[in-house]
Design a protein around this motif. Structure first.
Motif, short mmCIF file in Angstrom:
data_model
loop_
_atom_site.label_atom_id
_atom_site.label_comp_id
_atom_site.label_asym_id
_atom_site.label_seq_id
_atom_site.Cartn_x
_atom_site.Cartn_y
_atom_site.Cartn_z
N GLU A 172 -15.46 0.53 49.86
CA GLU A 172 -14.72 0.37 51.10
C GLU A 172 -13.66 -0.72 50.94
O GLU A 172 -13.93 -1.83 50.46
N GLY A 173 -12.43 -0.38 51.31
CA GLY A 173 -11.34 -1.35 51.26
C GLY A 173 -10.65 -1.47 49.93
O GLY A 173 -9.71 -2.26 49.78
N ARG A 174 -11.09 -0.69 48.93
CA ARG A 174 -10.45 -0.73 47.61
C ARG A 174 -9.97 0.68 47.25
O ARG A 174 -10.69 1.66 47.43
N SER A 175 -8.77 0.76 46.74
CA SER A 175 -8.19 2.06 46.43
C SER A 175 -8.65 2.61 45.09
O SER A 175 -8.67 3.83 44.89
N GLU A 176 -9.00 1.71 44.15
CA GLU A 176 -9.35 2.15 42.81
C GLU A 176 -10.84 2.41 42.68
O GLU A 176 -11.66 1.53 42.97
N PRO A 177 -11.23 3.59 42.24
CA PRO A 177 -12.65 3.84 42.00
C PRO A 177 -13.11 3.21 40.69
O PRO A 177 -12.29 2.79 39.86
N PHE A 178 -14.41 3.14 40.52
CA PHE A 178 -15.00 2.66 39.27
C PHE A 178 -15.87 3.78 38.73
O PHE A 178 -16.66 4.37 39.47
N GLU A 205 -16.17 -5.68 31.72
CA GLU A 205 -15.33 -6.81 31.31
C GLU A 205 -13.98 -6.74 32.03
O GLU A 205 -13.42 -7.79 32.41
N ALA A 206 -13.46 -5.53 32.25
CA ALA A 206 -12.18 -5.38 32.93
C ALA A 206 -12.26 -5.80 34.40
O ALA A 206 -11.26 -6.23 34.98
N LEU A 207 -13.44 -5.71 34.98
CA LEU A 207 -13.62 -6.12 36.37
C LEU A 207 -13.80 -7.63 36.51
O LEU A 207 -13.38 -8.23 37.50
N PRO A 249 -18.28 -8.38 43.36
CA PRO A 249 -19.16 -7.62 44.25
C PRO A 249 -19.33 -6.16 43.83
O PRO A 249 -20.37 -5.55 44.11
N ARG A 250 -18.32 -5.59 43.16
CA ARG A 250 -18.45 -4.20 42.72
C ARG A 250 -19.53 -4.07 41.66
O ARG A 250 -20.34 -3.13 41.68
N ILE A 251 -19.57 -5.02 40.73
CA ILE A 251 -20.60 -5.00 39.70
C ILE A 251 -21.98 -5.19 40.33
O ILE A 251 -22.95 -4.50 39.98
N ARG A 252 -22.06 -6.11 41.27
CA ARG A 252 -23.34 -6.36 41.92
C ARG A 252 -23.85 -5.11 42.64
O ARG A 252 -25.05 -4.81 42.63
N GLN A 253 -22.94 -4.36 43.24
CA GLN A 253 -23.35 -3.14 43.92
C GLN A 253 -23.79 -2.07 42.94
O GLN A 253 -24.80 -1.39 43.16
N VAL A 254 -23.06 -1.91 41.85
CA VAL A 254 -23.43 -0.91 40.85
C VAL A 254 -24.81 -1.21 40.27
O VAL A 254 -25.64 -0.31 40.07
N LEU A 255 -25.08 -2.48 40.00
CA LEU A 255 -26.36 -2.85 39.40
C LEU A 255 -27.48 -2.92 40.43
O LEU A 255 -28.66 -2.81 40.07
N GLY A 256 -27.14 -3.08 41.70
CA GLY A 256 -28.17 -3.13 42.73
C GLY A 256 -28.55 -1.79 43.29
O GLY A 256 -29.66 -1.60 43.79
N GLN A 267 -15.75 9.95 56.50
CA GLN A 267 -15.62 8.81 55.59
C GLN A 267 -15.28 9.26 54.18
O GLN A 267 -14.39 8.71 53.52
N MET A 268 -15.97 10.30 53.71
CA MET A 268 -15.72 10.85 52.39
C MET A 268 -14.28 11.35 52.28
O MET A 268 -13.58 11.09 51.28
N ALA A 269 -13.82 12.05 53.30
CA ALA A 269 -12.46 12.58 53.29
C ALA A 269 -11.43 11.46 53.24
O ALA A 269 -10.44 11.54 52.50
N GLU A 270 -11.66 10.39 54.01
CA GLU A 270 -10.71 9.28 54.05
C GLU A 270 -10.71 8.48 52.76
O GLU A 270 -9.65 8.22 52.18
N TRP A 271 -11.88 8.08 52.30
CA TRP A 271 -11.95 7.21 51.13
C TRP A 271 -11.49 7.91 49.86
O TRP A 271 -10.88 7.29 48.99
#
Length: 530
Positions: free
Chosen positions: A95-101, A115-117, A185-192, A423-427
């Protein structure tokens, strides 16, 4: 060959089918009773207008567990399934970020992407995964394949030597373990996020479960072509080949017992009573009954109170894990914006989990998971169409209601689905998604309760908080009735397809009197029973 004895398995989900297969292969005379018209339980499927939807599990993780199960049956996953390695394993939209991971199928590539993050996160991930490898090996060797009948078997030299490192992993949360190593926070979410696979949240599961990250970040994510019903079919076919008889439309209404032979002794199981599709009742006599259905239902509904190991008072102090609203969508045209697996993470991560597990309300906005199997498997949708499975974690609360077809579900369930689709359509940048939906079916917590007898309408099973993990989880044998055993997500070792396969092996080990912590040697040879 003389059979070891007779077994009745209650429940035709993956745990029941695997139990029937292993015990039949081991020389037992096995009958399985499934209340539904089809086998599979939570791993079900739904077909309409050329679409075929998996209605349950959609991640093929811990491939070594599947490999071992098939090896026990004298075959292999490669022989039984057409497995494809997904790359990317999954995509994450924040949410709030345009680039996916995207999580790669390559461990080295994932190190580079972390490392890039965040500078230094690559090396930190290498250390994190090394720890996860060690924890996973410890779990497989000492904690997953045991019924904890003899705790002395757990106090091995290896466990004691690593105890100093193991204990802290049980006494702190996964969330704090990750936060001590990563800032982004993106890494924390992926690992959590793997905590959700465990029916809980990152702040509620022990840090030991960081072992889950090795499965997607190191091992890679697989998918069986044809969907997860092919796994159900493969296990069912193996059970039949081994001699098990599988019945559908057979709802068990009572576990039958004989009274204790003397004061102080336990009752003894003698079979079950079940009702067929016509409403007629029948009795199946058995030396052993294996409850592979929802344990809360079996204990509180199929046994009289004096014979309940886990009465309602026990469940009132336990966590049912999350519920879920599902949306099965057939969509016209292609959706390259979505990977095979796509995760949608809200910015306020903690609030999302607090809503589900503490406040017991539907989060707004809600994190969600979307599976697009048609990205990999053309057989699941008509040509020129896509197949989407949307899952929104919600409280395990049957009052949220039932789902339905074409918006006919209860209002709260349909509202959750509508919000997730929007939400899926927007994001993901799919503004015309709603207009392209040609098939829609929703499923709510009340459906899980009605169709699967799921405790509190839970989607997965009791969550893996500390008091419901390892030997704190419900055991796999009744303490009140001899010959009554348990398998499935309600009992040890836990929730998910791999755990259900292991639970079946634990039933086999208990009947063999095997109290070791390791896996049964493969293959099982029927001659051993003669």
């Amino acid at each position: 060959m003389t059979a070891r004895g007779t077994v009745c398995v209650v429940g035709g989900g993956i745990a029941g089918l695997a139990t029937a297969a292993l015990l039949a292969q081991d020389g037992w005379s096995v009958q399985l009773l499934e209340r539904g018209s089809e086998l599979g339980g939570r791993a079900g499927s739904w077909s309409v207008d050329g679409f075929r939807f998996d209605t349950g599990p959609s991640w093929y993780l811990m491939p070594d567990v599947f490999d071992h199960f098939f090896a026990l049956m004298g075959t292999s996953a490669a022989e039984q399934l057409d497995l494809r390695l997904l790359d990317p394993g999954y995509r994450v939209l924040f949410e709030g970020r345009s680039e996916p991971f995207e999580v790669s199928a390559s461990r080295a590539e994932n190190v580079a992407r972390f490392e890039a993050l965040e500078p230094g996160a690559g090396r930190a991930l290498e250390d994190y995964l090394a720890s996860a490898d060690e924890a996973y090996a410890m779990a497989v060797d000492h904690f997953l394949y045991t019924s904890f009948e003899e705790f002395s078997s757990l106090v091995s030299r290896q466990v004691l030597l690593k105890g100093r490192r193991l204990a802290p992993l049980l006494l702190r949360s996964l969330e704090s373990f990750v936060a001590a190593r990563f800032t982004d926070p993106r890494i924390r979410q992926v690992l959590g996020y793997p905590a959700v696979f465990l029916g809980s949240s990152p702040d509620r599961v022990p840090a030991l479960y960081h072992l889950m990250s090795r499965m997607d970040l190191a091992d890679g994510v697989l998918y069986p072509q044809g969907g997860f019903s092919t796994l159900v079919d493969a296990v069912a076919d193996l059970a039949r080949e081994a001699g098990a008889v599988l019945h559908t439309d057979a709802e068990v209404t009572a576990v039958l017992t004989d009274p204790p032979a003397r004061r102080g002794a336990r009752a003894t199981v003698r079979g079950v009573r079940h009702r067929d599709a016509s409403g007629d009742e029948h009795v199946v006599e058995a030396d052993v009954v294996v409850g592979a259905c929802d344990l809360h239902h079996l204990e509180t509904q199929l046994l009289p109170p004096p014979l309940q190991t886990y009465p309602e008072s026990w469940w009132s102090r336990r966590d049912p894990g999350p519920g879920a609203v599902l949306a099965l969508l057939g969509v016209r045209g292609e959706l390259p914006e979505l990977a095979h697996h796509t995760l949608f993470f809200t910015r306020d991560w903690a609030a999302n989990f607090d809503d589900v597990f503490t406040a017991r309300r539907v989060p707004e906005p809600a994190s969600a998971y979307v599976c697009r199997p048609s990205a990999t498997d053309p057989s699941v949708a008509p040509e020129g169409h896509e197949n989407l499975f949307v899952l929104v974690p919600v409280p395990a609360d049957v009052t949220l209601g039932h789902g339905g077809v074409d918006g006919a579900g209860d209002p709260r369930v349909e509202q959750v689905a509508d919000a997730a689709i929007a939400q899926m359509a927007e994001w993901a940048g799919m503004p015309d998604l709603v207009d392209r939906i040609v098939v829609r079916r929703t499923v709510g917590p009340a459906d899980f309760a009605a169709d699967l007898n799921a405790w509190s309408g839970g989607a997965l099973g009791p969550g893996h908080v500390l008091k419901q993990s390892a030997f704190f989880r419900a055991g796999n044998a009744s303490t009140k009735v001899d010959g009554l055993l348990y398998a499935g997500s309600s009992t040890i070792p836990g929730i998910g397809l791999p755990m259900c396969l292991i639970s079946a092996e634990l039933v086999l080990k208990r009947l063999r009197g095997d109290t070791s912590t390791g896996r049964v040697a493969a293959p099982i040879l029927k001659e051993a029973a003669s």
